[in-house]
Design a protein around this motif. Structure first.
Motif, PDB file in Angstrom:
ATOM      1  N   THR A   1       0.741  -1.262  -0.075  1.00  7.83           N
ATOM      2  CA  THR A   1      -0.137  -0.100  -0.039  1.00  7.83           C
ATOM      3  C   THR A   1       0.901   1.286   0.024  1.00  7.83           C
ATOM      4  O   THR A   1       1.987   1.159   0.433  1.00  7.83           O
ATOM      5  CB  THR A   1      -0.958   0.238   1.280  1.00  7.83           C
ATOM      6  N   SER A   2       0.206   2.206  -0.583  1.00 11.70           N
ATOM      7  CA  SER A   2       0.743   3.577  -0.561  1.00 11.70           C
ATOM      8  C   SER A   2       0.085   4.472   0.470  1.00 11.70           C
ATOM      9  O   SER A   2       0.169   5.727   0.536  1.00 11.70           O
ATOM     10  CB  SER A   2       0.903   4.375  -1.834  1.00 11.70           C
ATOM     11  N   GLY A   3      -0.808   3.954   1.338  1.00 15.03           N
ATOM     12  CA  GLY A   3      -1.698   4.572   2.190  1.00 15.03           C
ATOM     13  C   GLY A   3      -2.593   5.425   1.494  1.00 15.03           C
ATOM     14  O   GLY A   3      -2.986   6.377   2.067  1.00 15.03           O
ATOM     15  N   GLN A   4      -3.122   4.867   0.353  1.00 15.06           N
ATOM     16  CA  GLN A   4      -4.302   5.415  -0.289  1.00 15.06           C
ATOM     17  C   GLN A   4      -3.939   6.798  -0.918  1.00 15.06           C
ATOM     18  O   GLN A   4      -4.709   7.506  -1.181  1.00 15.06           O
ATOM     19  CB  GLN A   4      -5.477   5.330   0.251  1.00 15.06           C
ATOM     20  N   GLU A   5      -2.716   7.092  -1.303  1.00 13.91           N
ATOM     21  CA  GLU A   5      -2.304   8.278  -1.763  1.00 13.91           C
ATOM     22  C   GLU A   5      -1.347   8.009  -2.998  1.00 13.91           C
ATOM     23  O   GLU A   5      -1.021   6.872  -3.140  1.00 13.91           O
ATOM     24  CB  GLU A   5      -1.210   9.341  -0.758  1.00 13.91           C
ATOM     25  N   ARG A   6      -0.975   9.060  -3.514  1.00 16.83           N
ATOM     26  CA  ARG A   6      -0.218   8.862  -4.980  1.00 16.83           C
ATOM     27  C   ARG A   6       1.235   8.104  -4.636  1.00 16.83           C
ATOM     28  O   ARG A   6       1.692   7.312  -5.680  1.00 16.83           O
ATOM     29  CB  ARG A   6       0.104  10.299  -5.469  1.00 16.83           C
ATOM     30  N   SER A   7       1.793   8.376  -3.446  1.00 16.25           N
ATOM     31  CA  SER A   7       3.026   7.719  -3.135  1.00 16.25           C
ATOM     32  C   SER A   7       3.057   7.378  -1.625  1.00 16.25           C
ATOM     33  O   SER A   7       2.258   7.937  -0.883  1.00 16.25           O
ATOM     34  CB  SER A   7       4.142   8.807  -3.237  1.00 16.25           C
ATOM     35  N   ALA A   8       4.004   6.514  -1.250  1.00 23.09           N
ATOM     36  CA  ALA A   8       3.730   6.112   0.023  1.00 23.09           C
ATOM     37  C   ALA A   8       4.371   7.105   1.101  1.00 23.09           C
ATOM     38  O   ALA A   8       4.052   7.215   2.163  1.00 23.09           O
ATOM     39  CB  ALA A   8       4.835   4.767   0.446  1.00 23.09           C
ATOM     40  N   ILE A   9       5.126   7.996   0.588  1.00 23.36           N
ATOM     41  CA  ILE A   9       5.742   9.279   1.491  1.00 23.36           C
ATOM     42  C   ILE A   9       4.363  10.163   1.794  1.00 23.36           C
ATOM     43  O   ILE A   9       4.347  10.625   2.907  1.00 23.36           O
ATOM     44  CB  ILE A   9       6.904   9.972   0.930  1.00 23.36           C
ATOM     45  N   GLU A  10       3.656  10.338   0.676  1.00 23.47           N
ATOM     46  CA  GLU A  10       2.363  11.116   1.033  1.00 23.47           C
ATOM     47  C   GLU A  10       1.643  10.324   1.815  1.00 23.47           C
ATOM     48  O   GLU A  10       0.570  11.008   2.668  1.00 23.47           O
ATOM     49  CB  GLU A  10       1.715  11.530  -0.434  1.00 23.47           C
TER      50      GLU A  10
ATOM     51  N   LEU B   1      10.455   4.644   6.698  1.00 19.26           N
ATOM     52  CA  LEU B   1      10.461   3.699   7.587  1.00 19.26           C
ATOM     53  C   LEU B   1      10.367   4.462   9.030  1.00 19.26           C
ATOM     54  O   LEU B   1       9.745   3.710   9.991  1.00 19.26           O
ATOM     55  CB  LEU B   1      12.020   2.991   7.517  1.00 19.26           C
ATOM     56  N   ALA B   2      11.004   5.513   9.374  1.00 23.45           N
ATOM     57  CA  ALA B   2      11.096   6.365  10.591  1.00 23.45           C
ATOM     58  C   ALA B   2       9.481   6.500  10.908  1.00 23.45           C
ATOM     59  O   ALA B   2       9.113   6.334  12.272  1.00 23.45           O
ATOM     60  CB  ALA B   2      11.904   7.424  10.729  1.00 23.45           C
ATOM     61  N   VAL B   3       8.716   7.073  10.027  1.00 24.73           N
ATOM     62  CA  VAL B   3       7.391   7.430  10.293  1.00 24.73           C
ATOM     63  C   VAL B   3       6.602   6.280  10.495  1.00 24.73           C
ATOM     64  O   VAL B   3       5.738   6.316  11.348  1.00 24.73           O
ATOM     65  CB  VAL B   3       7.015   8.614   9.273  1.00 24.73           C
ATOM     66  N   THR B   4       6.505   5.277   9.548  1.00 22.17           N
ATOM     67  CA  THR B   4       5.691   4.308   9.554  1.00 22.17           C
ATOM     68  C   THR B   4       5.995   3.037  10.521  1.00 22.17           C
ATOM     69  O   THR B   4       5.064   2.402  10.915  1.00 22.17           O
ATOM     70  CB  THR B   4       5.522   3.746   8.220  1.00 22.17           C
ATOM     71  N   GLY B   5       7.142   2.708  10.692  1.00 26.45           N
ATOM     72  CA  GLY B   5       7.772   1.682  11.544  1.00 26.45           C
ATOM     73  C   GLY B   5       7.360   0.343  10.660  1.00 26.45           C
ATOM     74  O   GLY B   5       7.176  -0.894  11.389  1.00 26.45           O
TER      75      GLY B   5
ATOM     76  N   ILE C   1      -0.621  -8.922  10.036  1.00 27.20           N
ATOM     77  CA  ILE C   1      -0.147  -9.058   8.667  1.00 27.20           C
ATOM     78  C   ILE C   1       0.727  -8.180   8.712  1.00 27.20           C
ATOM     79  O   ILE C   1       0.941  -7.231   9.465  1.00 27.20           O
ATOM     80  CB  ILE C   1      -1.641  -8.722   7.867  1.00 27.20           C
ATOM     81  N   ILE C   2       1.543  -8.481   7.400  1.00 27.00           N
ATOM     82  CA  ILE C   2       2.827  -7.283   7.172  1.00 27.00           C
ATOM     83  C   ILE C   2       2.110  -6.240   6.339  1.00 27.00           C
ATOM     84  O   ILE C   2       1.423  -6.462   5.514  1.00 27.00           O
ATOM     85  CB  ILE C   2       3.745  -8.071   6.352  1.00 27.00           C
ATOM     86  N   ILE C   3       2.384  -4.954   6.805  1.00 25.12           N
ATOM     87  CA  ILE C   3       2.107  -3.797   6.020  1.00 25.12           C
ATOM     88  C   ILE C   3       3.172  -3.407   5.531  1.00 25.12           C
ATOM     89  O   ILE C   3       4.411  -3.081   6.087  1.00 25.12           O
ATOM     90  CB  ILE C   3       1.593  -2.721   6.984  1.00 25.12           C
ATOM     91  N   MET C   4       3.301  -3.588   3.964  1.00 23.70           N
ATOM     92  CA  MET C   4       4.461  -3.167   3.219  1.00 23.70           C
ATOM     93  C   MET C   4       4.287  -1.747   2.157  1.00 23.70           C
ATOM     94  O   MET C   4       3.486  -1.878   1.169  1.00 23.70           O
ATOM     95  CB  MET C   4       4.751  -4.363   2.044  1.00 23.70           C
TER      96      MET C   4
ATOM     97  N   THR D   1      -0.949   7.400   7.063  1.00 25.86           N
ATOM     98  CA  THR D   1      -2.176   6.335   6.911  1.00 25.86           C
ATOM     99  C   THR D   1      -1.372   5.024   7.317  1.00 25.86           C
ATOM    100  O   THR D   1      -1.810   4.176   7.721  1.00 25.86           O
ATOM    101  CB  THR D   1      -2.723   6.419   5.724  1.00 25.86           C
ATOM    102  N   ILE D   2      -0.308   4.919   6.558  1.00 23.57           N
ATOM    103  CA  ILE D   2       0.386   3.605   6.677  1.00 23.57           C
ATOM    104  C   ILE D   2       0.796   3.290   7.898  1.00 23.57           C
ATOM    105  O   ILE D   2       0.736   2.174   8.414  1.00 23.57           O
ATOM    106  CB  ILE D   2       1.774   3.648   5.614  1.00 23.57           C
ATOM    107  N   ARG D   3       1.471   4.280   8.896  1.00 18.69           N
ATOM    108  CA  ARG D   3       1.483   4.088  10.198  1.00 18.69           C
ATOM    109  C   ARG D   3       0.403   3.570  11.114  1.00 18.69           C
ATOM    110  O   ARG D   3       0.764   2.480  12.037  1.00 18.69           O
ATOM    111  CB  ARG D   3       2.148   5.482  10.646  1.00 18.69           C
TER     112      ARG D   3
END
Length: 242
Positions: free
Chosen positions: A156-165, A198-202, A181-184, A169-171
Motif C-alpha cells: 500500500t501507498s496509504g491510499q495516496e499517490r506515493s507512500a511518502i504522502e 521507515l521512521a514514520v511508519t515503522g 499481517i505485514i504492512i508493506m 495512514t501507513i503508520r
C-alpha cells in the motif's frame, strides 16, 4: 532489519535485484501499467535463474508473481476471474514462492468471496494483497477484510499517490495490524526518502522498483512511429472489442 521487495519485469532485473540484496522479487509484465501477469516463459526463466542464484549464496531470495489479467480497475468479470485462476495454477505448477493479487467489488470493498476462491486455489502459497488496496473505499475496514481472508501482507501507498504522502495512514495501518499481517509500503520510494518513510511508519518491509532508464541496442530508430499509447489509461475504464 527491514526486508526489501523489488518489482521486476525481466531476468536481467532479477539478477540485479538479488545482487542488491532483495529478500523477495515481485515478477510482473507491463510495469508502466502498474504490473500485469507475466508470461509463462518469463516465470519459468526467472524461477530457473533464481534457483541458480540461491544455490550459490547463503541467503534465499523469493519469487512472487503478479496475478492481474489487465490494466485498469480491480473489479473483474467471471471470464477474467477464470484467467486469474488459470494463471495461479500455472504459477503454482512452475514452483513460484507466492502470488500477488487483489479484487474489489464495484462499490470499492474487498471482494471477499472471489479473493477466498483464489486463495484456496493458491494454497499453500502465501499471497500479497496488492495496491488494489489503495483503490478501496476505506482503509481500516479493508485491512480487516484482508487479514480475515488470510493474506500474508498488504502492499500500500496509504491510499495516496506515493507512500511518502500516505505515510501517516501507513503508520496507522501498521498499528492496527499489530503483527497480524505485514504492512508493506510501496509507491514512489527512493533512496532519498526510504529512511524517513521507515521512521514514520515503522513498517518491517518495503516495496521498491529501483529502476533507472537506459538506451536500448537499436541504432536505427524510426521517429515517425511509436508503439503503445501516449496518455495514461483511466484506472476506471477498460478497452474492449465491440
Amino acid at each position: 532489519m527491514v526486508s526489501i521487495e523489488i518489482c521486476i519485469d525481466s531476468v536481467e532485473s532479477l539478477v540485479a535485484a538479488c545482487e542488491g540484496g532483495a529478500a523477495r522479487v515481485e515478477l510482473c509484465s507491463s510495469l508502466f501499467e502498474g504490473g500485469l501477469t507475466p508470461s509463462h516463459g518469463m516465470m519459468m526463466m526467472c524461477k530457473n535463474k533464481l534457483e541458480q542464484i540461491n544455490s550459490s549464496r547463503s541467503s534465499s531470495c523469493k519469487l512472487f508473481v503478479m496475478i492481474r489479467p489487465r490494466a485498469g480497475d480491480f473489479c473483474y468479470t467471471s471470464m477474467e476471474l477464470a484467467v486469474m485462476i488459470s494463471d495461479i495454477q500455472n504459477a503454482k505448477a512452475l514452483g513460484v514462492d507466492g502470488i500477488v493479487f487483489g479484487i474489489l467489488t464495484p462499490d470499492g470493498r474487498v471482494d471477499q468471496a472471489r479473493c477466498r476462491e483464489l486463495l484456496d486455489i493458491a494454497s499453500p502459497l502465501p499471497a500479497t494483497f496488492h495496491r488494489a488496496f489503495d483503490m478501496a473505499c476505506e482503509a481500516s475496514s479493508s485491512l480487516e477484510d484482508v487479514i480475515q481472508l488470510g493474506f500474508q501482507r498488504v502492499l500500500t501507498s496509504g491510499q495516496e499517490r506515493s507512500a511518502i504522502e500516505g505515510a501517516d495512514t501507513i503508520r496507522e495501518l501498521v498499528q492496527q495490524a499489530n503483527g497480524r499481517i505485514i504492512i508493506m509500503p510501496g509507491g514512489g520510494i527512493t533512496e532519498r526518502n526510504i529512511k524517513k518513510l521507515l521512521a514514520v511508519t515503522g513498517a518491517p518491509e518495503v516495496h521498491v522498483s529501483a529502476r533507472t532508464s537506459s538506451s536500448g541496442p537499436m541504432v536505427f530508430q524510426n521517429a515517425r512511429c511509436f508503439m503503445g499509447g501516449e496518455l495514461r489509461q483511466s484506472e476506471y475504464g477498460r478497452s474492449v472489442v465491440t
